[in-house]
Design an enzyme around this catalytic site. Sequence first.
Site, PDB file in Angstrom:
ATOM      1  N   GLY A  13       0.805  -1.208   0.000  1.00  0.00           N
ATOM      2  CA  GLY A  13       0.000   0.000   0.000  1.00  0.00           C
ATOM      3  C   GLY A  13       0.842   1.264   0.000  1.00  0.00           C
ATOM      4  CB  CYS A  14       0.331   4.450   1.805  1.00  0.00           C
ATOM      5  SG  CYS A  14      -1.319   4.838   1.181  1.00  0.00           S
ATOM      6  CB  ALA A  15       4.246   1.090   3.777  1.00  0.00           C
TER       7      ALA A  15
END
EC number: 2.3.1.233
Length: 352
Positions: A137-139
């Site tokens: 995801g955003c990581a």
Amino acid sequence: MATLCRPSVSVPEHVITMEETLDLARSHHADHPQLPLALRLIENTGVRTRHIVQPIEETLKHPGFEARNKLYEREAKSRVPAVIQRALDDAELLTTDIDVIIYVSCTGFMMPSLTAWLINEMAFDSTTRQIPIAQLGCAAGGAAINRAHDFCTAYPDANALIVACEFCSLCYQPTDLGVGSLLSNGLFGDGIAAAVVRGTGGTGVRLERNGSYLIPKTEDWIAYDVRETGFHFLLDKRVPTTMEPLAPALQDLAGMHAWDASDLDFYVIHAGGPRILDDLSKFLKVEPHAFRFSRATLTEYGNIASAVVLDALRRLFDEGVPEDGARGLLAGFGPGITAEMSLGSWQNGGRA
């Protein structure tokens, strides 16, 4: 040491404003019992504009997961090469100088990865390694930087290319009416970013140390429920509280490097939302102005998932190159709940 060079960033041409988002929420969910709460949460994001790959009228339709994924592939192939070429130009390298491509995305699926198509289409060498990352995801933006750092540490003369391609609007689900889903409809935007990590030479962040931290028992706080209609985004209301346990992890990483995470020269942080940045400022004891690059990304583009960290870094470059040796922290946050963190100092270099 490996140097993270200036990122190239591109957002689609279709724009939706905060006011339009609120009007759509009011017209599409007029009878929703929690509409006032959802409207207030959307307003509090601070997102003024977002960019999407289709006009909003098309975005609101749901032609099915197959059609959406084909659109993802088509748009990625249309838009990604130009972004990569600008990143290569900024790093003063050619496609044949790249040893590994790290491609991150959580908003569409391809197998083989887009990396295989890029190697053929853009004349990368056939021996170029491929590292697709699809489930962070955003990581994943922070993870891509860290894996590029690891690769260039193992192979000191190598160069790594990072590519983040996120079309969050293709994950819109009209039947998801939870407050978290309504908030997401006003928070996420589309964007593409690319950056080169040079094993030698280059101007940018000289990467010195990286690390990961997962908050135990939080894997269901940010998640996808994969159904016939595609990816259904799940966002727990506890997510904004995660900076309190993550700030010590950032301090610990800096401490291992004999640095103080509260006293650095620049910060490039994933902008998941204003509460994330406000809380991290509080628990890390850093002035809010230090996160200005991340806030600008959030305001102008919304949360563009894995591309946020690269866009915030691009804004640091655009503000004016820091002094040689300036120390900084980069961090991406995402499902797990996971933090991908790195430390580096500024290097005003050039071609090796």
